[in-house]
Motif scaffolding. Structure first.
Motif, PDB file in Angstrom:
ATOM      1  N   GLU A 163       0.973  -1.229  -0.166  1.00  0.00           N
ATOM      2  CA  GLU A 163      -0.015   0.099  -0.191  1.00  0.00           C
ATOM      3  C   GLU A 163       0.905   1.164   0.024  1.00  0.00           C
ATOM      4  O   GLU A 163       1.648   1.132   0.861  1.00  0.00           O
ATOM      5  N   LYS A 194      -5.774   2.916  -3.365  1.00  0.00           N
ATOM      6  CA  LYS A 194      -5.406   2.192  -4.562  1.00  0.00           C
ATOM      7  C   LYS A 194      -3.680   1.821  -4.656  1.00  0.00           C
ATOM      8  O   LYS A 194      -3.093   2.483  -4.091  1.00  0.00           O
ATOM      9  N   ALA A 195      -3.575   0.708  -5.057  1.00  0.00           N
ATOM     10  CA  ALA A 195      -2.147   0.346  -5.153  1.00  0.00           C
ATOM     11  C   ALA A 195      -1.919  -0.098  -6.829  1.00  0.00           C
ATOM     12  O   ALA A 195      -2.654  -1.049  -7.155  1.00  0.00           O
ATOM     13  N   ALA A 196      -0.735   0.280  -7.242  1.00  0.00           N
ATOM     14  CA  ALA A 196      -0.448  -0.123  -8.747  1.00  0.00           C
ATOM     15  C   ALA A 196      -0.019  -1.505  -8.791  1.00  0.00           C
ATOM     16  O   ALA A 196       0.904  -1.620  -7.682  1.00  0.00           O
ATOM     17  N   TYR A 197      -0.508  -2.295  -9.592  1.00  0.00           N
ATOM     18  CA  TYR A 197       0.150  -3.982  -9.650  1.00  0.00           C
ATOM     19  C   TYR A 197       0.216  -4.154 -11.188  1.00  0.00           C
ATOM     20  O   TYR A 197      -0.197  -3.555 -12.051  1.00  0.00           O
ATOM     21  N   ASP A 203      -1.261  -4.426 -16.070  1.00  0.00           N
ATOM     22  CA  ASP A 203      -1.159  -3.454 -15.062  1.00  0.00           C
ATOM     23  C   ASP A 203      -2.530  -2.797 -14.759  1.00  0.00           C
ATOM     24  O   ASP A 203      -3.404  -2.996 -15.298  1.00  0.00           O
ATOM     25  N   GLN A 205      -4.892  -0.854 -11.085  1.00  0.00           N
ATOM     26  CA  GLN A 205      -4.778  -0.088  -9.671  1.00  0.00           C
ATOM     27  C   GLN A 205      -5.742  -1.280  -9.017  1.00  0.00           C
ATOM     28  O   GLN A 205      -6.832  -1.523  -9.188  1.00  0.00           O
TER      29      GLN A 205
END
Length: 264
Positions: A163, A194-197, A203, A205
């Motif tokens: 996070e 929101k966490a970028a992955y 890709d 959020q």
């Protein structure tokens, strides 16, 4: 022996992608687009090198650039492990192809045999030397509002998601693990972050929240989980795994509790 440029490029791309994929599988929360771009870079360079005969330093620089694309440099040990496996796989592929071409074998057959030998080596090496906790399973109990969920999560050393504001690791669970009503209710929370992955699908959020309660069963006894966020995976994960726990839980194995009740 003359080889068509298109055939050379295709064989190298397939081989490079396969080796990079196997080297990253189970190690990184990987992205197929990154692997494809890295494989394309290596194969195009190999074609240019066959034509112009670049120096060894140029070869090394091109390979290093491709590994930076394929493997995130977030963990030095895992990065070096993936690079090492890739180097050995590429060396075995090249040796097998040269051997069969010298003996008069066809280019396609030599490429297939080389790719098979390299893939077998990478898979065998990971099974023998790098099986430290990547697939260990733990049970989680999560409470959020009026809903409860209990599910099995796989400890995945490739789950490096955090996070962004708290920098805390994230337990990722999909709809099948949490239940549709749990997930629907959680997604309405205004406190979601929101966490970028990056994943197999690309890709994006991921919505993350703090559960009201989170317990984990590592050694046969339920205890309070370490400080984790709950990541709400969009949809259902492929295969039989529906939750990915961060590698911080690996040290919980062994049946010994350390420190406070919430510390593994």
């Amino acid at each position: 022996m003359w080889v068509a440029a298109e055939e050379f490029l295709l064989i190298n791309f397939v081989m490079d992608f396969l080796i990079l994929y196997l080297a990253s599988r189970g190690t990184w929360f990987f992205c197929l687009r990154r692997l494809s771009l890295a494989a394309l870079l290596i194969s195009v360079y190999a074609l240019a090198d066959a034509r112009f005969s670049f120096s060894g330093w140029t070869d090394a620089a091109a390979f290093f650039m491709s590994t930076l694309i394929a493997f995130p440099v977030r963990n030095g040990w895992m990065y070096m492990k993936s690079v090492g496996l890739s180097v050995m796989g590429l060396m075995i592929f090249g040796s097998v192809v040269r051997l069969f071409l010298i003996k008069g074998g066809s280019t396609l057959l030599s490429g297939a045999l080389g790719a098979g030998a390299a893939a077998g080596f990478v898979s065998f090496s990971k099974a023998v030397f790098f099986q430290t906790g990547n697939r260990r399973a733990v049970r989680f109990r999560v409470k959020y509002g009026p809903y409860h969920a209990e599910f099995t999560a796989i400890i995945d050393t490739g789950n490096l998601l955090k996070e962004p504001l708290s920098a805390l690791p994230v337990l990722i669970a999909d709809e099948k693990a949490l239940g549709k009503r749990f997930l629907t209710h959680a997604l309405t929370d205004e406190r979601i972050r929101k966490a970028a992955y990056a994943s197999v699908g690309g890709d994006g959020q991921m919505a993350c929240l703090r559960a009201d309660e989170m317990d984990v069963n590592v050694s046969g006894k339920w205890i309070k989980a370490p400080d984790l966020w709950l990541g709400l995976y969009p949809g259902v994960m492929r295969g039989s795994v529906h939750a990915l726990a961060p590698p911080v839980l690996i040290k919980g194995f062994g049946g010994k509790r350390k420190g406070t009740e919430g510390e593994l």
